[in-house]
Design a protein around this motif. Structure first.
Motif, PDB file in Angstrom:
ATOM      1  N   ARG A  30       0.834  -1.202   0.000  1.00 50.02           N
ATOM      2  CA  ARG A  30       0.000   0.000   0.000  1.00 50.02           C
ATOM      3  C   ARG A  30       0.869   1.253   0.000  1.00 50.02           C
ATOM      4  O   ARG A  30       0.558   2.239  -0.673  1.00 50.02           O
ATOM      5  N   MET A  31       1.963   1.227   0.763  1.00 46.72           N
ATOM      6  CA  MET A  31       2.868   2.367   0.802  1.00 46.72           C
ATOM      7  C   MET A  31       3.477   2.616  -0.573  1.00 46.72           C
ATOM      8  O   MET A  31       3.556   3.757  -1.042  1.00 46.72           O
ATOM      9  N   THR A  32       3.916   1.560  -1.230  1.00 46.39           N
ATOM     10  CA  THR A  32       4.520   1.699  -2.557  1.00 46.39           C
ATOM     11  C   THR A  32       3.517   2.284  -3.542  1.00 46.39           C
ATOM     12  O   THR A  32       3.843   3.217  -4.297  1.00 46.39           O
ATOM     13  N   ALA A  51       3.746   9.303   3.100  1.00 46.72           N
ATOM     14  CA  ALA A  51       2.776   8.280   2.726  1.00 46.72           C
ATOM     15  C   ALA A  51       2.169   7.617   3.953  1.00 46.72           C
ATOM     16  O   ALA A  51       0.949   7.353   3.995  1.00 46.72           O
ATOM     17  N   LEU A  52       2.983   7.364   4.973  1.00 49.84           N
ATOM     18  CA  LEU A  52       2.467   6.747   6.188  1.00 49.84           C
ATOM     19  C   LEU A  52       1.482   7.679   6.891  1.00 49.84           C
ATOM     20  O   LEU A  52       0.452   7.231   7.414  1.00 49.84           O
ATOM     21  N   SER A  53       1.766   8.969   6.901  1.00 48.88           N
ATOM     22  CA  SER A  53       0.836   9.935   7.497  1.00 48.88           C
ATOM     23  C   SER A  53      -0.497   9.931   6.765  1.00 48.88           C
ATOM     24  O   SER A  53      -1.564  10.028   7.393  1.00 48.88           O
ATOM     25  N   VAL A  54      -0.452   9.805   5.450  1.00 51.34           N
ATOM     26  CA  VAL A  54      -1.684   9.740   4.669  1.00 51.34           C
ATOM     27  C   VAL A  54      -2.472   8.488   5.038  1.00 51.34           C
ATOM     28  O   VAL A  54      -3.686   8.546   5.271  1.00 51.34           O
ATOM     29  N   ARG A  56      -2.444   6.819   7.756  1.00 48.30           N
ATOM     30  CA  ARG A  56      -2.942   6.882   9.133  1.00 48.30           C
ATOM     31  C   ARG A  56      -4.112   7.852   9.293  1.00 48.30           C
ATOM     32  O   ARG A  56      -4.810   7.836  10.301  1.00 48.30           O
ATOM     33  N   SER A  57      -4.339   8.703   8.306  1.00 45.88           N
ATOM     34  CA  SER A  57      -5.290   9.810   8.460  1.00 45.88           C
ATOM     35  C   SER A  57      -6.743   9.384   8.500  1.00 45.88           C
ATOM     36  O   SER A  57      -7.580  10.076   9.078  1.00 45.88           O
ATOM     37  N   ALA A  58      -7.081   8.258   7.870  1.00 44.67           N
ATOM     38  CA  ALA A  58      -8.479   7.831   7.746  1.00 44.67           C
ATOM     39  C   ALA A  58      -8.506   6.362   7.366  1.00 44.67           C
ATOM     40  O   ALA A  58      -7.508   5.822   6.865  1.00 44.67           O
ATOM     41  N   PRO A  59      -9.645   5.679   7.566  1.00 45.00           N
ATOM     42  CA  PRO A  59      -9.698   4.249   7.234  1.00 45.00           C
ATOM     43  C   PRO A  59      -9.867   3.954   5.746  1.00 45.00           C
ATOM     44  O   PRO A  59      -9.643   2.817   5.327  1.00 45.00           O
ATOM     45  N   PHE A  60     -10.267   4.926   4.921  1.00 46.33           N
ATOM     46  CA  PHE A  60     -10.568   4.668   3.513  1.00 46.33           C
ATOM     47  C   PHE A  60      -9.635   5.462   2.618  1.00 46.33           C
ATOM     48  O   PHE A  60      -9.300   6.609   2.914  1.00 46.33           O
ATOM     49  N   PHE A  68      -4.815  14.613   1.891  1.00 42.68           N
ATOM     50  CA  PHE A  68      -3.508  15.022   1.356  1.00 42.68           C
ATOM     51  C   PHE A  68      -3.615  16.115   0.304  1.00 42.68           C
ATOM     52  O   PHE A  68      -2.805  17.051   0.293  1.00 42.68           O
ATOM     53  N   VAL A  69      -4.584  16.004  -0.595  1.00 42.74           N
ATOM     54  CA  VAL A  69      -4.634  16.934  -1.729  1.00 42.74           C
ATOM     55  C   VAL A  69      -5.573  18.099  -1.436  1.00 42.74           C
ATOM     56  O   VAL A  69      -6.563  17.947  -0.724  1.00 42.74           O
ATOM     57  N   ARG A  70      -5.253  19.250  -1.974  1.00 43.73           N
ATOM     58  CA  ARG A  70      -6.103  20.431  -1.774  1.00 43.73           C
ATOM     59  C   ARG A  70      -7.310  20.431  -2.700  1.00 43.73           C
ATOM     60  O   ARG A  70      -8.386  20.880  -2.335  1.00 43.73           O
TER      61      ARG A  70
END
Length: 231
Positions: A30-32, A51-54, A56-60, A68-70
């Motif tokens: 998933r990280m890759t 990528a790990l922060s993304v 961890r941010s939400a389950p989906f 992550f994106v504006r």
């Protein structure tokens, strides 16, 4: 023998597992895929920490990318790009964590019903059956192990809502209070406990163990084989 602090007085009627980072060691893949997807989008290399922060941010994945994106209008395209990377046909099958195959076999020998509650699509996203947890299980050699599988498309509300767990228990024909639900993140613990099930923290795969423990699991498992003490 069950530990003295165990929340159930009797042997549980069923065990519910999460998929990613509980059964399957999917975080590296998933990280890759996420790094490739986001790097293409922003025009620079996205780091592993980002990528790990993304993740961890939400389950989906949709909500993770929205975090992550504006430009949220880009999210549907990015979700498709991520899935193309993640489900690439040349990606090797996922590996279960060490001890998972053995614990599943032991529970089957005990005739303990097994189920899966996942935030992934059960039968396939976008009508593609290869973009599904069923396909992942088949590639892992775990097809047919679980009596019930509840995926994203099976409920209106998702983890940390109790609905997926309640639907799962209904399909199993067991009361939530007689079920142990094993998961690796806070959303698993919150949903399971709200449903009335015993929440068991799978520390062996947790990407954010501090958040997992902060969710107050009923049971803490350092390794899969420790589950046998509770069933």
């Amino acid at each position: 023998m069950q530990p003295a602090s165990y929340p159930l007085a009797a042997r549980p009627a069923a065990v519910i597992f999460d998929f990613d980072d509980t059964l399957a060691n999917s975080l590296p893949s998933r990280m890759t895929a996420l790094r490739e997807c986001l790097s293409e989008h922003v025009g620079r290399e996205v780091s592993s920490d980002e990528a790990l922060s993304v993740l961890r941010s939400a389950p989906f994945i949709d909500d993770q990318l929205r975090w992550f994106v504006r430009d949220h209008a880009e999210v549907p395209r990015l979700v498709q790009a991520y899935r193309h990377h993640y489900y690439h046909p040349e990606r090797p099958p996922l590996e279960p964590f060490r001890g998972i195959r053995e614990i599943l076999a032991a529970l089957q020998r005990q005739d303990t019903p097994l189920a899966l509650v996942t935030s992934r699509y059960r039968a396939g996203s976008g009508g593609n059956p290869q973009w599904s947890v069923l396909h992942e299980l088949e590639r892992m050699g775990l097809a047919g192990v679980f009596r019930t599988i509840i995926g994203f498309e099976d409920t209106n509300n998702h983890k940390p809502s109790p609905e997926p767990f309640l639907v799962c228990c209904s399909q199993l024909g067991v009361a939530p209070g007689r079920v142990v639900a094993v998961g690796d993140n806070a959303f698993d613990m919150q949903g399971a406990r709200a449903a009335g099930a015993v929440s068991a923290a799978a520390l062996w795969g947790a990407a954010d163990p501090e958040a997992l423990m902060a969710a107050g699991p009923d049971v803490v498992l350092q390794a899969p084989h420790e589950l046998l003490a509770y069933v």
